[in-house]
Design an enzyme around this catalytic site. Sequence first.
Site, PDB file in Angstrom:
ATOM      1  N   GLU A 259      -4.854  -5.010  -9.063  1.00  0.00           N
ATOM      2  CA  GLU A 259      -4.765  -5.185  -7.611  1.00  0.00           C
ATOM      3  C   GLU A 259      -6.146  -5.148  -6.976  1.00  0.00           C
ATOM      4  O   GLU A 259      -6.462  -5.940  -6.101  1.00  0.00           O
ATOM      5  CB  GLU A 259      -3.894  -4.091  -7.001  1.00  0.00           C
TER       6      GLU A 259
ATOM      7  N   ALA B 280       0.854  -1.195   0.000  1.00  0.00           N
ATOM      8  CA  ALA B 280       0.000   0.000   0.000  1.00  0.00           C
ATOM      9  C   ALA B 280       0.879   1.231   0.000  1.00  0.00           C
ATOM     10  O   ALA B 280       2.004   1.218   0.514  1.00  0.00           O
ATOM     11  CB  ALA B 280      -0.915   0.017   1.222  1.00  0.00           C
TER      12      ALA B 280
HETATM   13  O1  LIG Z   1       0.743   0.202  -7.836  1.00  0.00           O
HETATM   14  C1  LIG Z   1       1.442  -0.267  -6.961  1.00  0.00           C
HETATM   15  C2  LIG Z   1       0.877  -0.868  -5.725  1.00  0.00           C
HETATM   16  O2  LIG Z   1      -0.296  -0.278  -5.296  1.00  0.00           O
HETATM   17  C3  LIG Z   1       1.882  -1.091  -4.613  1.00  0.00           C
HETATM   18  O3  LIG Z   1       1.417  -2.141  -3.808  1.00  0.00           O
HETATM   19  C4  LIG Z   1       2.089   0.134  -3.764  1.00  0.00           C
HETATM   20  O4  LIG Z   1       2.526   1.215  -4.566  1.00  0.00           O
HETATM   21  C5  LIG Z   1       3.095  -0.108  -2.612  1.00  0.00           C
HETATM   22  O5  LIG Z   1       4.348  -0.372  -3.166  1.00  0.00           O
HETATM   23  P1  LIG Z   1       5.614  -0.609  -2.201  1.00  0.00           P
HETATM   24  O6  LIG Z   1       5.385  -1.914  -1.486  1.00  0.00           O
HETATM   25  O7  LIG Z   1       6.779  -0.679  -3.144  1.00  0.00           O
HETATM   26  O8  LIG Z   1       5.703   0.556  -1.245  1.00  0.00           O
END
Ligand SMILES: O=C[C@H](O)[C@H](O)[C@H](O)COP(=O)(O)O
Length: 255
Positions: free
Chosen positions: A127, A107
Amino acid sequence: MAVPSISSLAPLADKLESAKRAAAYRAIDENIDFQNDKVIGIGSGSTVVYAAERLGQYLKDAEYSALVSQFICIPTGFQSRRLILDNGLKLGSIEENSAIDVDFDGADEIDDQLNLIKGGGACLFLEKLVSTSSKKFIVVADYRKKAPKYLSTNWKSGIPIEIVPSAYVRVSDDLKKLGAKKVIVRQGGSAKAGPVVTDNNNFLIDADFGMLENPSELHHKIKALVGVVETGLFIDNASRAYIGNADGTVEVFDK
Ligand SMILES: O=C[C@H](O)[C@H](O)[C@H](O)COP(=O)(O)O
């Protein structure tokens, strides 16, 4: 090869990566019913990398291998498909597996009701398709992602919104009429001349509405706009969140 206990793991050089790994490993350890679960959602981003890695460790473990080799893992985009394949897990499709037992995903921000902003990596549509098709949706994140109360407290890049490319002017105008202070069609920058194109061949708009005291109401207003495919506001969707802290501890929040 036995599944290594989290406490036995050497810390990673980067505290932030250690925090992500601790959250993701514990989430996998505590939220899969290995005897009964069969269909597992695998999200996108840098934290869920460790969730797929942990599942791969179970696959290699003599006690769990026969069970995990039967799991069907459902991706949420190109990166997610690679995570599944690179960890030796069985890749499935949402078309053939529309009922998912448990989904693990990251997230961009998490509020005190477990509502989420997602889409920072441009993967929000699949997602949301996967997370809303899952009996349980488990969020894995690091300490930067927990908002004290409202969304858009720490996340200042706006709400990611997936749109039909031909509608970008219309949607931008309508978002401003809805009260957006800033509306940007996400660009590829040095990686791509012109807008980012999602795995679904759409564009993304990042719309800044300031702090979100009622993300549900705003989600429905945005979703109703002509040209909007989906928003990055995940409302009443997550069941539990694992937040990895810089000191190596993990906090767990239940809906
Ligand atoms: O579009 C990407 C998704 O929503 C990811 O799960 C979100 O951006 C979190 O990414 P991260 O785990 O790299 O912080």
